[in-house]
Scaffold this motif. Structure first.
Motif, PDB file in Angstrom:
ATOM      1  N   ARG B  93       0.887  -1.217   0.022  1.00 12.13           N
ATOM      2  CA  ARG B  93       0.041   0.003   0.038  1.00 12.13           C
ATOM      3  C   ARG B  93       0.847   1.314  -0.005  1.00 12.13           C
ATOM      4  O   ARG B  93       2.202   1.108   0.489  1.00 12.13           O
ATOM      5  CB  ARG B  93      -0.757   0.083   1.340  1.00 12.13           C
ATOM      6  CG  ARG B  93      -1.881  -0.993   1.207  1.00 12.13           C
ATOM      7  CD  ARG B  93      -2.588  -1.581   2.378  1.00 12.13           C
ATOM      8  NE  ARG B  93      -1.593  -1.802   3.229  1.00 12.13           N
ATOM      9  CZ  ARG B  93      -1.895  -2.099   4.551  1.00 12.13           C
ATOM     10  NH1 ARG B  93      -2.919  -1.883   5.010  1.00 12.13           N
ATOM     11  NH2 ARG B  93      -0.838  -2.576   5.309  1.00 12.13           N
ATOM     12  N   ALA B  94       0.306   2.206  -0.384  1.00  6.52           N
ATOM     13  CA  ALA B  94       1.121   3.447  -0.786  1.00  6.52           C
ATOM     14  C   ALA B  94       2.035   4.094   0.495  1.00  6.52           C
ATOM     15  O   ALA B  94       2.999   4.449   0.638  1.00  6.52           O
ATOM     16  CB  ALA B  94       0.330   4.469  -1.447  1.00  6.52           C
ATOM     17  N   GLU B  95       1.047   3.836   1.624  1.00  4.47           N
ATOM     18  CA  GLU B  95       1.285   4.329   2.838  1.00  4.47           C
ATOM     19  C   GLU B  95       2.610   3.447   3.804  1.00  4.47           C
ATOM     20  O   GLU B  95       3.368   4.095   4.358  1.00  4.47           O
ATOM     21  CB  GLU B  95       0.523   4.748   3.972  1.00  4.47           C
ATOM     22  CG  GLU B  95      -0.789   5.412   3.411  1.00  4.47           C
ATOM     23  CD  GLU B  95      -1.726   4.208   3.180  1.00  4.47           C
ATOM     24  OE1 GLU B  95      -2.592   4.088   3.668  1.00  4.47           O
ATOM     25  OE2 GLU B  95      -1.761   3.837   1.800  1.00  4.47           O
ATOM     26  N   ASP B  96       2.694   2.353   2.989  1.00  2.00           N
ATOM     27  CA  ASP B  96       3.505   1.402   3.770  1.00  2.00           C
ATOM     28  C   ASP B  96       4.966   1.214   3.156  1.00  2.00           C
ATOM     29  O   ASP B  96       5.236   0.326   2.386  1.00  2.00           O
ATOM     30  CB  ASP B  96       2.671  -0.075   3.544  1.00  2.00           C
ATOM     31  CG  ASP B  96       3.417  -0.867   4.592  1.00  2.00           C
ATOM     32  OD1 ASP B  96       4.347  -0.586   5.623  1.00  2.00           O
ATOM     33  OD2 ASP B  96       2.696  -1.923   4.967  1.00  2.00           O
ATOM     34  N   ASP B  97       5.855   2.106   3.520  1.00  2.00           N
ATOM     35  CA  ASP B  97       7.194   2.299   2.839  1.00  2.00           C
ATOM     36  C   ASP B  97       7.972   1.048   3.313  1.00  2.00           C
ATOM     37  O   ASP B  97       8.766   0.496   2.695  1.00  2.00           O
ATOM     38  CB  ASP B  97       7.739   3.543   3.381  1.00  2.00           C
ATOM     39  CG  ASP B  97       7.720   3.864   4.867  1.00  2.00           C
ATOM     40  OD1 ASP B  97       6.747   3.752   5.393  1.00  2.00           O
ATOM     41  OD2 ASP B  97       8.845   4.237   5.315  1.00  2.00           O
ATOM     42  N   THR B  98       7.425   0.415   4.706  1.00  2.00           N
ATOM     43  CA  THR B  98       8.199  -0.674   5.108  1.00  2.00           C
ATOM     44  C   THR B  98       8.319  -1.909   3.980  1.00  2.00           C
ATOM     45  O   THR B  98       9.251  -2.434   3.892  1.00  2.00           O
ATOM     46  CB  THR B  98       7.905  -0.965   6.203  1.00  2.00           C
ATOM     47  OG1 THR B  98       7.728   0.165   7.377  1.00  2.00           O
ATOM     48  CG2 THR B  98       8.802  -1.975   7.030  1.00  2.00           C
ATOM     49  N   GLN B 100       7.137  -1.995   1.098  1.00  2.00           N
ATOM     50  CA  GLN B 100       7.530  -1.432  -0.146  1.00  2.00           C
ATOM     51  C   GLN B 100       9.018  -1.521  -0.247  1.00  2.00           C
ATOM     52  O   GLN B 100       9.458  -2.322  -1.265  1.00  2.00           O
ATOM     53  CB  GLN B 100       7.036   0.014  -0.479  1.00  2.00           C
ATOM     54  CG  GLN B 100       7.574   0.613  -1.982  1.00  2.00           C
ATOM     55  CD  GLN B 100       7.413   2.210  -2.186  1.00  2.00           C
ATOM     56  OE1 GLN B 100       6.888   2.616  -1.401  1.00  2.00           O
ATOM     57  NE2 GLN B 100       7.877   2.601  -3.320  1.00  2.00           N
ATOM     58  N   GLU B 101       9.719  -1.215   0.538  1.00  2.00           N
ATOM     59  CA  GLU B 101      11.231  -1.605   0.667  1.00  2.00           C
ATOM     60  C   GLU B 101      11.495  -3.024   0.620  1.00  2.00           C
ATOM     61  O   GLU B 101      12.387  -3.527   0.079  1.00  2.00           O
ATOM     62  CB  GLU B 101      11.936  -0.739   1.910  1.00  2.00           C
ATOM     63  CG  GLU B 101      11.928   0.648   1.524  1.00  2.00           C
ATOM     64  CD  GLU B 101      12.275   1.492   2.745  1.00  2.00           C
ATOM     65  OE1 GLU B 101      12.568   0.729   3.959  1.00  2.00           O
ATOM     66  OE2 GLU B 101      12.274   2.748   2.641  1.00  2.00           O
ATOM     67  N   ASP B 122      -5.970   0.708  -0.380  1.00  2.00           N
ATOM     68  CA  ASP B 122      -6.447   0.194   0.755  1.00  2.00           C
ATOM     69  C   ASP B 122      -8.040   0.662   0.934  1.00  2.00           C
ATOM     70  O   ASP B 122      -8.098   1.801   1.167  1.00  2.00           O
ATOM     71  CB  ASP B 122      -5.428   0.713   1.956  1.00  2.00           C
ATOM     72  CG  ASP B 122      -5.958  -0.018   3.310  1.00  2.00           C
ATOM     73  OD1 ASP B 122      -6.858  -0.819   3.233  1.00  2.00           O
ATOM     74  OD2 ASP B 122      -5.183   0.183   3.973  1.00  2.00           O
TER      75      ASP B 122
END
Lengths: 750, 125
Positions: B93-98, B100-101, B122
């Motif tokens: 999800r866009a807010e979930d940088d963890t 994403q990385e 989401d």
């Protein structure tokens, strides 16, 4: 009174009611019929009488009428014509009368009337001159009653002769003439008469002729035709055929005449018909003729109705007999049905009563009988009772089965209790033994229900005994467990003390350092490490795999290697430093467990600050260092490798990140911070971006407030959710003014 | 084959042609949970003939679960090298940088598999 008697009584009353209704209607019907037949006979008789009289009149009397009579007869009275054998054109009869030649006139009259009288066509003929003197009179030889030509005979018109004469002025007159016998020897004679005047050519009335017929003939004929008795009623007097023939009237007839006359007297009517019940005879009264009043003269008819009445009575009797017979049959049938039904009902009641007393052995009577069927009400009642009885029998069987099982269960209970008692000692044993015998007593006597209750009582007591035993055992076990847990907890608390002791206690004087160290449990895999040398400072934040006790063990190993890997006197880059920690750790772990397949090791970052060059070096294993200076916050990421991991080559070289003249505050943290999850169904980790944002937006950039801000943000973010991992957050900044002083001081120290 | 989600384990749905992993992953003992999953994956891969599609949508995994994911991807990579057509969609999800990385990290290790970073909306937001 039983229902059966009530039913029979009701049916009996019903039949009686029907009988009465039938009787009433039949009486009504009969009287209506009688009424109808009376009217019928009245009409029939009067029309027959009148027609008879009229026929007689027309054929016998009217032929002498000067106008309507037969030509032969009428010619006798024609003034300008000689019908007596002469050739002249004068009537010798009229002429003789005018000449007062009585002898000639009488002989001429005789010529006219002797034959008809002889032939009994008429009873009599009389002629009078205009002064009322009798010119001629001749009567039949067979005359009955008073002879009209006798000296003592007195026709009724003599009494009012003037008006009689006057009545003839307009022409001939038909009238009923009564002739009385003045001597009273002969009965009065009633005659149908035609009176007519004789006129001259000048239309002067010179004589009157009266021809008559005694009605007794007609009456006789009438009676003969209708097979009846009859009488002529003259006012209150009556005249019968018998009177004329001088016979004695039959007594029966006299009675009928009396009742007929009295009926007229009583009712005031003269045209009637009724049945004289005593004589079985219909008594009818009809007017004698249209010319006289019925009150003066009428015919009484006595019609024997005994045949008709007999038939009516007979049919009525037959109807009653049939009615009574049918009623009796119905009564008998109802009696039979009710008796049989009620006997069966009584049988059913008896059955139920016996069942109520507990006797289930009586069977219902067979219901296939005369006047009853398989599906009538009583049969259904019986089969329902039979069903009920079989259910009761079944229930009884079940009850016995239950009782048997209960006894077996009780036996087992007693055995177990006895075993338990055998294991006890002294007073307890005596008490239990006594209890058992009391229980044995209670289950072996009393009703089924009492036994059942006693059995349950025994079971509950036995269970209570056993549960006492079990709870004693559980108490003992629980006590052991609590003791063990206490022991473990105190061990862990002690381990926590030890782990705490491994954390740095003194901080370098030229650093402002603030740390939040929070193992999820009492101990954890997170650790931070600060080593202060005169020329440099090592700062490390490490997250060992796992948490709790295993994590703590690993953290101790990691810490010892962090210590061991320091090359104190020569330059050592941060990357080299971390690489040698990796090498050491891999060596240790592979030596300790050849088959190690899990990811033991750590993530983390190390910083080395060289005081002389005022240079900061950073190397990271899946870790970053954050820097905030003014409004600028940056992240420097380390290598994406874990220290000590099996995937890691022992000779991996970590990258060294150089930060010349470091300014502002620096932050190192473990994933306990970034992996704090939001409390949603699909949670999102706190992440590093939020950390950078907090750093950028914090107004106070001192390590203390940075740690405080991040921690409060993290706590707000996770809400009620617990921490999932150990967490370490370390922030530091350099106290710049004092750095030289400190460096000098350090320099002096050795 | 479905492994229902537990309080600390994700939902895993395996068929002969697909694999779905969704949820959070931080069990106390990762190998206890992962072994049957990996075994089933192996069976599924050997059964299916055509393309194999993998969807992963994780919200959190701990460092020991990372080891499982490495093994998981390694296995897929080996199969892909053996000629199996495998597509992996890493959903984040866009807010979930963890996450994403993390997805980007795994991508680096994979070459034989087709690997897509898929940004999902989401729906709970």
């Amino acid at each position: 009174m039983t229902i059966k008697s009530k039913m029979l009584l009701i049916i009996l009353l019903g039949i009686g009611g029907l009988f009465l209704a039938n009787f009433y209607s039949s009486v009504q019907l009969n009287s209506a019929y009688k009424q109808y037949s009376s009217e019928e006979s009245l009409t029939a008789h009067s029309s027959a009488w009148f027609s008879n009289m009229d026929t007689q009149f027309v054929s016998n009397l009217l032929t002498f009428d000067p106008l309507d009579g037969s030509e032969r007869n009428a010619n006798f009275w024609e003034a300008g014509f000689d019908a007596f054998g002469g050739t002249g054109d004068t009537n010798p009869l009229l002429a003789s009368i005018s000449d007062k030649d009585a002898e000639t006139a009488a002989s001429l009259f005789e010529q006219v009337f002797s034959d008809p009288i002889m032939e009994d066509q008429i009873t009599f003929a009389v002629a009078y001159d205009d002064r009322g003197l009798q010119l001629y009179c001749e009567s039949s030889l067979y005359v009955v009653g008073v002879d009209p030509c006798a000296e003592t005979a007195q026709p009724d018109y003599f009494l009012k002769f003037g008006s009689f004469v006057k009545s003839l002025e307009t022409g001939s007159v038909r009238r009923v003439t009564k002739i009385n016998d003045l001597s009273g020897e002969q009965p009065v004679s009633i005659n149908d008469t035609l009176a007519f005047p004789l006129r001259t050519e000048d239309e002067d009335v010179i004589a009157m002729v009266v021809v008559g017929r005694n009605v007794i003939d007609s009456l006789e004929q009438f009676a003969e035709n209708f097979e009846i008795e009859s009488a002529i009623a003259i006012g209150e007097q009556a005249l019968t055929v018998h009177d004329y023939y001088e016979e004695e009237r039959p007594a029966e007839l006299n009675k009928l005449i009396r009742s007929g006359l009295s009926h007229a007297r009583d009712t005031g009517t003269f045209k009637y018909s009724f049945i004289a019940a005593q004589q079985n005879t219909r008594v009818s009264s009809i007017p004698f003729s249209k010319e006289v009043r019925a009150s003066d003269l009428r015919i009484l008819i006595f019609d024997d109705q005994s045949e008709l009445l007999g038939a009516l009575n007979k049919s009525e009797t037959i109807a009653y007999v049939i009615f009574v017979a049918v009623a009796l049959v119905i009564l008998a049938l109802v009696f039979l049905v009710t008796t049989s039904s009620f006997n069966r009902i009584l049988n059913a009641i008896h059955l139920l009563e016996r069942m109520g007393e507990g006797d289930l052995s009586v069977e219902a009577e067979d219901h296939s009988r005369l006047l009853s069927s398989k599906n009538d009400e009583v049969s259904r009642l019986q089969s329902a009772i039979e069903d009920y009885r079989s259910h009761r029998l079944e229930a009884e069987e079940n009850r016995k089965e239950r009782a048997k099982r209960r006894d077996e269960r009780d036996t087992i209970m007693f055995e177990k209790m006895a075993l338990l008692a055998a294991q006890l000692e002294g007073q307890a044993r005596d008490m239990l033994t006594q209890e058992i015998s009391v229980m044995r007593e209670s289950v072996s006597s009393g009703s089924d229900e009492e036994k059942e209750r006693a059995s349950i009582e025994i079971m509950s007591q036995a269970f209570s005994r056993m549960s006492d035993e079990v709870s004693t055992l559980i108490d003992a076990r629980t006590h052991e467990l609590v003791a063990a847990k206490d022991e473990i907890n105190s061990s862990i608390r002690y381990a926590a003390k030890l782990q705490n002791a491994l954390l740095p206690k003194t901080m370098p004087g030229d650093f402002d350092i603030n740390v939040e160290w929070r193992p999820r449990d009492l101990v954890g895999g997170d650790i931070y490490f600060i080593k202060d040398f005169p020329d440099r400072v090592y700062i490390a934040v490490v997250d060992c795999t796992g948490h709790g006790v295993p994590g703590a063990f690993l953290s101790i190993i990691a810490r010892s290697h962090l210590d061991k890997a320091i090359v104190a006197n020569n330059y050592q880059s941060a990357g080299d430093y971390l690489s040698s920690v990796n090498e050491l750790l891999k060596e240790t772990l592979s030596r300790s467990d050849q088959k190690n397949t899990s990811e033991e090791g750590f993530d983390g970052g190390v910083c080395i600050y060289y005081r002389k060059d005022q240079r900061l070096e950073f190397a990271g294993a899946k870790s970053s260092i954050f820097n905030v200076d003014g409004f600028e916050a940056t992240e420097t990421s380390g290598d994406r490798k874990s220290v000590g991991s099996t995937r890691m080559a022992p000779d991996f070289k970590f990258t060294t990140h150089q930060i010349a003249s470091p300014k502002g505050a620096f932050v190192m943290l473990t994933d306990g911070i970034t992996d704090v999850m939001s409390p949603e169904e699909k949670p999102i980790a706190f992440g590093r971006r939020r950390v950078i944002k907090i750093l950028r937006e914090s107004s106070d950039k001192t390590p203390t407030s940075i740690v405080k801000n991040i921690m409060s943000s993290v706590n707000l973010y996770r809400g009620d959710a617990p921490f999932r991992d150990d967490l370490t957050l370390l922030a530091f900044s350099l106290i710049e003014e004092e750095s030289e002083i400190h460096a000098a001081a350090v320099g002096e120290e050795p | 084959m479905i492994f229902e989600a537990g309080p600390r384990t994700p939902l895993v749905e395996l068929t002969a042609s697909s694999c779905l992993i969704r949820g959070e992953c931080y069990p106390e003992n990762i190998s206890e949970w992962s072994e049957p999953v990996l075994k089933t994956l192996e069976e599924c891969l050997s059964q299916g003939q055509g393309e194999f599609k993998v969807d992963i949508e994780l919200y959190y995994f701990n460092s020991s679960s990372a080891k499982f994911l490495f093994d998981f991807f390694e296995f897929l990579e080996e199969s892909a090298e053996g000629g199996k057509a495998i597509t992996i969609n890493w959903r984040y999800r866009a807010e979930d940088d963890t996450m994403q990385e993390a997805g980007e990290d795994f991508e680096e290790d994979l070459s034989a598999c087709a690997y897509n970073m898929v940004l999902v909306d989401d729906e709970s937001k």
